[in-house]
Design a protein around this motif. Sequence first.
Motif, short mmCIF file in Angstrom:
data_model
loop_
_atom_site.label_atom_id
_atom_site.label_comp_id
_atom_site.label_asym_id
_atom_site.label_seq_id
_atom_site.Cartn_x
_atom_site.Cartn_y
_atom_site.Cartn_z
N ASN A 74 -8.03 4.12 -2.51
CA ASN A 74 -6.94 3.38 -1.86
C ASN A 74 -7.15 1.87 -1.95
N SER A 104 0.84 -1.20 0.00
CA SER A 104 0.00 0.00 0.00
C SER A 104 0.87 1.25 0.00
N ALA A 146 0.48 5.89 -0.69
CA ALA A 146 -0.36 7.03 -1.04
C ALA A 146 -0.42 7.19 -2.55
N SER A 147 -1.39 7.95 -3.01
CA SER A 147 -1.53 8.20 -4.44
C SER A 147 -0.23 8.79 -5.01
N THR A 169 -4.58 -0.53 -3.95
CA THR A 169 -3.91 -1.66 -3.29
C THR A 169 -4.19 -2.96 -4.05
#
Length: 454
Positions: free
Chosen positions: A290, A170, A172-173, A294
């Motif tokens: 998100n 994972s 952040a953008s 992921t």
Amino acid sequence: MEKRRLSFWEIWNMSFGFLGIQFGFALQGGFMSRIFQTLGADIHDIPIMWIAAPLTGLLVQPIIGYLSDRTWSPRWGRRRPYFLIGAVLSSVALFFVPYSPALWVAAGFLWILDASINISMEPFRALVADKLTESQRTYGFVVQTLIIGIGTWVASNLPWMVSQLGVSDSAASGVIPNSVKVAFAIGALVFLISILYTVFTTSEYPPEDMEEFEKEKAKKNQFIPDILNNIGNMPLTMKKLGVIQFFSWFAFFTMWSLANPALTEHVFSTPAPIQSAYDMTNAVQAEAFNTANTAFQKSSNLVGSAMGVYGLSSMVFALLLVLYTSKRRVNRKFVHMFSLIIGGIGFIYMYYTSPENLKYCFVLIGFAWGSILSMPYAMLSSSVDPKKMGVFMGIFNMFIVIPQIIAAVGGINYISGLLGKEAINAMTVAGISLIIAGLCNLLITNKNAVSYQG
């Protein structure tokens, strides 16, 4: 100069640096498109971002081949200085690629990375021809393929492996996940160590006529005329091999640039989310992005892992050929033809496969890859002047990079677009191209190229 037959371990040592080179290429081929998508690239823009790879090869490999032909150091030899320079530059570039803060930075790193890998790779091809007798060259190129297969499989699985160890997928953008960063750092280390191993365990033959060698090296302003002269006078067999290479490398460039977007979308049903489609100021929308991101990163790991299987099957292919060619001659033309056709079937079957069976497509592709890395070079090395082996190996690279440039500037998008808008159509085009390459082997008629009569 009479060359002695080398043992398996001597050939292994001189080829071991290819492990690192293939770590670099496998990480680049398996995950650069993922990095581009994470940084916001549209699927249709990805091939043009890959143009750095073939362009640098087109420029770098003939130059390095020419320079290494004219290099000699009693301590470092002819090819090894270029291994070392390329390894240092490649390791630095590999480490920093996944830290790219923007799309243009990642594209720039791809230029640096591919140029650096090419500095190391071309002299490795020439070294096999330098060190081995004609009768051992197929064997030598196949040992290289065995090592390349190991590197492809391990490197392609690295993000999945480190993810299994608890490193996060994972992020952040617009940020590359830590699993990819750790994988590239490991690749950088392996690249450097494996090249150093070959540099310090392998010696090279000096030029046969040192006086003539020094005279040739002293000539000024001969680079461009010599390159053009050698291009104009390349052997007929080399031209025919060039046709085979054209369709082969069009197919594999298509795979490297578009397999991740095509397979995450068509096979795993987890395409890369487009941030502009979400209201990131809304908590629910941001969470949805998100979650989708992921899922895309995890399926990208699985695509990379499946791609690694083609390295594994190419390794099995190479191992079987090592055992066979160590004692017997092999018909290079027919081995290459059937291997490419099998690989083409693997690409076409991707349209119909499931996530569980995707690996079998790459098993078939691995047979083509194993052959591409050995048979054309074995056929070429039996067809050119040994004194110009480096420059001809570099020129031969044109037949690898030109189809990739054509693919990058619109060839893939145009031809796959004739089949429909889905990204998976690019894999079908790759399969058709590889089958055409296989059939083109029927053009090869030179008996020494087909099977050296030593």
